[in-house]
Design a protein around this motif. Structure first.
Motif, PDB file in Angstrom:
ATOM      1  N   ILE A  35      -2.986 -28.381  -6.076  1.00 17.84           N
ATOM      2  CA  ILE A  35      -3.188 -27.562  -4.985  1.00 17.84           C
ATOM      3  C   ILE A  35      -4.077 -26.438  -5.238  1.00 17.84           C
ATOM      4  CG2 ILE A  35      -2.177 -26.236  -3.090  1.00 17.84           C
ATOM      5  CD1 ILE A  35       0.320 -28.018  -3.496  1.00 17.84           C
ATOM      6  N   VAL A  38      -7.804 -27.551  -6.091  1.00 19.42           N
ATOM      7  CA  VAL A  38      -8.550 -28.053  -4.762  1.00 19.42           C
ATOM      8  C   VAL A  38      -8.809 -26.820  -4.036  1.00 19.42           C
ATOM      9  CG1 VAL A  38      -8.283 -29.374  -2.911  1.00 19.42           C
ATOM     10  CG2 VAL A  38      -7.673 -30.257  -5.050  1.00 19.42           C
ATOM     11  N   THR A  39      -7.640 -26.012  -3.971  1.00 24.08           N
ATOM     12  CA  THR A  39      -8.079 -24.882  -2.822  1.00 24.08           C
ATOM     13  C   THR A  39      -9.117 -23.977  -3.571  1.00 24.08           C
ATOM     14  OG1 THR A  39      -5.724 -24.764  -2.439  1.00 24.08           O
ATOM     15  CG2 THR A  39      -6.885 -22.736  -1.810  1.00 24.08           C
ATOM     16  N   ARG A  42     -12.614 -25.896  -3.156  1.00 26.72           N
ATOM     17  CA  ARG A  42     -13.070 -25.649  -1.754  1.00 26.72           C
ATOM     18  C   ARG A  42     -13.421 -24.229  -1.315  1.00 26.72           C
ATOM     19  NH1 ARG A  42      -8.876 -29.733   1.474  1.00 26.72           N
ATOM     20  NH2 ARG A  42      -9.432 -31.532   0.557  1.00 26.72           N
ATOM     21  N   GLY A 281      -9.100 -31.835  -9.611  1.00 26.20           N
ATOM     22  CA  GLY A 281      -8.106 -32.324  -9.092  1.00 26.20           C
ATOM     23  C   GLY A 281      -7.484 -33.350  -9.768  1.00 26.20           C
ATOM     24  N   GLN A 364      -5.101 -25.172   2.378  1.00 29.61           N
ATOM     25  CA  GLN A 364      -5.506 -26.300   2.624  1.00 29.61           C
ATOM     26  C   GLN A 364      -4.395 -27.214   2.821  1.00 29.61           C
ATOM     27  OE1 GLN A 364      -8.804 -27.088   2.495  1.00 29.61           O
ATOM     28  NE2 GLN A 364      -9.359 -25.274   1.275  1.00 29.61           N
ATOM     29  N   ASP A 366      -4.215 -30.017   3.994  1.00 27.03           N
ATOM     30  CA  ASP A 366      -3.882 -31.600   3.865  1.00 27.03           C
ATOM     31  C   ASP A 366      -3.627 -31.771   2.254  1.00 27.03           C
ATOM     32  OD1 ASP A 366      -6.162 -30.173   2.769  1.00 27.03           O
ATOM     33  OD2 ASP A 366      -7.774 -32.045   3.110  1.00 27.03           O
ATOM     34  N   ILE A 367      -4.148 -30.893   1.295  1.00 29.17           N
ATOM     35  CA  ILE A 367      -4.058 -31.149  -0.101  1.00 29.17           C
ATOM     36  C   ILE A 367      -2.372 -30.760  -0.423  1.00 29.17           C
ATOM     37  CG2 ILE A 367      -4.687 -28.765  -0.882  1.00 29.17           C
ATOM     38  CD1 ILE A 367      -5.196 -32.434  -2.475  1.00 29.17           C
ATOM     39  N   ASN A 368      -1.770 -29.963   0.294  1.00 28.61           N
ATOM     40  CA  ASN A 368      -0.487 -29.393   0.239  1.00 28.61           C
ATOM     41  C   ASN A 368       0.242 -30.333   0.635  1.00 28.61           C
ATOM     42  OD1 ASN A 368       0.098 -26.358  -0.459  1.00 28.61           O
ATOM     43  ND2 ASN A 368      -1.583 -26.171   0.578  1.00 28.61           N
ATOM     44  N   LEU A 370      -0.519 -33.749   0.926  1.00 32.85           N
ATOM     45  CA  LEU A 370      -0.711 -34.806   0.192  1.00 32.85           C
ATOM     46  C   LEU A 370      -0.021 -34.740  -1.294  1.00 32.85           C
ATOM     47  CD1 LEU A 370      -2.512 -37.463   0.205  1.00 32.85           C
ATOM     48  CD2 LEU A 370      -4.034 -36.022  -1.441  1.00 32.85           C
ATOM     49  N   SER A 371      -0.049 -33.509  -1.944  1.00 35.07           N
ATOM     50  CA  SER A 371       0.543 -33.171  -3.299  1.00 35.07           C
ATOM     51  C   SER A 371       2.301 -33.458  -2.981  1.00 35.07           C
ATOM     52  CB  SER A 371       0.371 -31.828  -3.752  1.00 35.07           C
ATOM     53  OG  SER A 371      -1.290 -31.732  -3.795  1.00 35.07           O
TER      54      SER A 371
END
Lengths: 402, 248
Positions: A35, A38-39, A42, A281, A364, A366-368, A370-371
């Motif tokens: 997370i 990626v955060t 981005r 990631g 983010q 989506d990534i939270n 998703l993880s």
């Protein structure tokens, strides 16, 4: 049944709190690493895009020489003239503004303060191509531009350094010994993503700079702002043809100028940061997988340790799938809790690191999500094998287990 | 269930562990009929097959050969899960090593079999309280096994076995880990349960404990060597006084 199994799993985790925590530490670190990476990645991408947008949207930067950087813009390529900009503006459709730009490094003096900086010579079109607005004062008049009047517009950094924040309008600014009247102040743009200060800027009419500072009629750069609705490819083609004609190039000659499209630059740079984000990631995802193996290891230990308990459950009538579900749910709950802790940890780490790295922090979702889902998935994946081992036990042998 | 079919009927039951030359014949053709409400002690030297017989009777184990009729139904060839379903409906188990879940309260231990029957939390709680009351442990619901004596732990285990109101209670050396006085207390409970109509099948090697049973079946080398009626079993009430004294 499912609810009580869930409670059972929570109880079992609670009983071995320290061990449970150590078990999922791998997942906690993995999830928070994914997370955070990626955060931040981005955030960096967004910062680069914002920086390039700050240069001006749909901006073309035309310079003499074959390419940007070392080796380009050599002595063989003649500089532009102010008339080139006027000609382009008149000849090519789909263009909003064309600004000729010349720069010079100078020492600025005001009120006994010195400041080494650079000064830009251009027209009012420069405000449009470079995305500047005025906080106070005015832009140049046509008369000032034609005559090369000693007037200038300054950025807030210059204002702060030389006037101590006092109103500089109407004040004198000595640019390389030439006294110059401040007629306007730009609205602050803040720091660029490369750590540069965008507000350290002084603009004066091109003719003033050429006559009083550089002593020549050279224009280093032509800034062309395109109409966002126009066909940019067509505009660029027409522009190249026009430039070749203006610079009297033969059919066989190479271009002795280059056109840089800021949108292209934005795409290239954000592409680079996106690849970096993906790589980071991916590395973090590997650590998540390692965390999963840790869960499997401890679940296997737990199953062995609780052999008698499993034997008892089977003896009093638990079905194979009920025992399987119990241990599977325990693994999933364990891994999900790890994921949840990871998500919380990542928020803190992302905010902190974003501040340290001067990258904007954007949550983010989506990534939270998703993880977290991935961590639960790891629980299923690595919990299944130990759970199946438990479910397949022979109750008699399990009860005899010491 | 036909009128002629007994509660439990074993015919030619064999159990072989391993294969070929290493094969061990734990049971070599056991014939046994047990009526509802009996209290049977299964005795015999170690290796005689008495525990194996109990495991087969309790549907924990599948015989290698022979026929097992339980309430008139053939059960020797049932699948693992079908045997589990049979166990949760009809059988209660008491083990030598108690096998209570550690760090889990007496009440939760007793509730465990009801969990697999899908009973609601309220009904589980009520049934567990009744079962604990029946073994004289009312008020001990929240104690974990570590906080209970051996005798108390075995009584929790008995409560767990009877909470489902089984028709058969199987006990494998239930007093093996207890001193003499606690052993007699436990036997008094089992005899009392039998008085209430539960069929009790118990493996033991202590004649003192077998004395509580109505019938003693002796195993030698995997077959039934003797099957005797005990005309004057030790009374369930004989140790009630001792139990009452301990509980007070």
């Amino acid at each position: 049944m499912l609810w009580s199994t869930l409670l059972l799993a929570l109880r079992s985790i609670e009983r071995n709190l320290l061990r449970s925590f150590l078990t999922v530490l791998g997942i906690v670190i993995g999830v928070s690493a994914v997370i955070t990476m990626v955060t931040l990645g981005r955030g960096a991408t967004a910062a680069v895009q914002a920086q390039i947008a700050g240069l001006g949207t749909n901006l073309l930067m035309i310079r003499p020489g074959q390419r940007m950087g070392p080796g380009g813009g050599g002595a063989t390529a003649p500089p532009f003239k102010e008339s080139d900009a006027e000609l382009i503006a008149a000849q090519i459709s789909g263009i909003v503004a064309v600004a000729p730009e010349a720069r010079a490094a100078v020492t600025l003096v005001a009120g006994g303060q010195n400041w080494s900086s650079s000064v830009v010579g251009s027209t009012n079109a420069w405000l449009q191509t470079s995305n500047w607005t005025l906080a106070s004062g005015r832009s140049f008049t046509d008369a000032e531009l034609r005559a090369g009047a000693a007037v200038c517009i300054i950025g807030t950094t210059i204002q702060r350094q030389l006037y101590g924040g006092a109103d500089p309008l109407g004040q004198q600014l000595r640019v390389k010994q030439m006294p110059c009247q401040v007629i306007g102040v730009f609205k602050s743009k803040g720091q660029g993503s490369f750590g540069n200060d965008q507000d350290e800027v002084v603009l004066m009419p091109l003719k003033t700079l050429q006559r009083r500072v550089t002593g020549n009629t050279n224009v280093n750069t032509l800034l062309v702002s395109m109409d966002p609705t126009s066909d940019t490819t067509r505009v660029k083609t027409a522009l190249s043809a026009q430039l070749r004609e203006m610079r009297k190039l033969a059919r066989t000659d190479d271009d002795n100028f280059n056109v840089l499209d800021t949108r292209q630059l934005a795409d290239t740079m954000s592409g680079t940061t996106q690849v970096m984000t993906m790589l980071l990631g991916a590395v973090a995802a590997v650590s998540l997988l390692v965390g999963g193996i840790g869960v499997m290891n401890i679940m296997l230990v737990s199953v062995t340790e609780r052999t008698r308990e499993i034997g008892l459950r089977l003896a009093i009538g638990a079905l194979e799938r009920e025992v399987l579900l119990q241990f599977l749910i325990e693994a999933v709950v364990l891994a999900s809790l790890g994921g949840l802790v990871g998500v919380v940890l990542a928020s803190g780490a992302s905010v902190l690191l974003a501040q340290l790295m001067r990258v904007p922090y954007v949550f983010q979702p989506d990534i939270n999500l998703l993880s977290f889902v991935f961590s639960a998935g790891i629980g299923v994946l690595f919990g299944y094998f130990p759970a199946r081992r438990a479910a397949r036990m022979d109750p008699i042998e399990a009860l005899r287990h010491e | 269930m036909t009128a002629t079919s007994p509660f439990i009927r074993l015919r030619g039951i064999t159990k072989v562990y391993g294969e070929g030359a290493a094969a061990f014949h734990a049971l070599r053709g056991v014939d046994l009929d047990i009526e509802r409400g009996e209290f049977v002690a299964i005795m015999g030297p170690s290796g005689s097959g008495k525990s194996t017989a109990l495991n087969v009777l309790g549907c924990l184990d599948r015989p290698s050969g022979g026929q097992y009729l339980f309430m008139g139904a053939r059960v020797e060839a049932l699948s693992r899960d079908d045997r589990a379903r049979l166990r949760r409906r009809h059988f209660g188990f008491v083990f030598q090593g108690f096998n209570l879940l550690a760090r889990t309260s007496a009440r939760e231990n007793v509730e465990l079999p009801l969990l697999y029957r899908g009973e609601t939390a309220a009904r589980r709680r009520a049934a567990a309280a009744r079962a604990l009351q029946a073994v004289g442990l009312a008020g001990w619901e929240h104690h974990t096994p570590a906080e209970l004596s051996g005798g108390q732990q075995q009584r929790v285990a008995i409560a767990r076995a009877i909470v489902t109101e089984p028709s058969v209670l199987l006990a494998d050396e239930p007093t093996g880990n207890l001193d003499s006085q606690r052993s007699h207390e436990i036997m008094a409970f089992l005899a009392g349960l039998n008085d209430q109509g539960i069929t009790v099948l118990m493996v033991t090697h202590e004649p003192d404990m077998a004395a509580y049973a109505h019938r003693v079946v002796r195993f030698v080398d995997g077959v039934v060597a003797s099957d005797e009626r005990n005309l004057r079993p030790a009374a369930a009430g004989s140790h009630r006084a001792a139990v009452a004294a301990e509980l007070s």
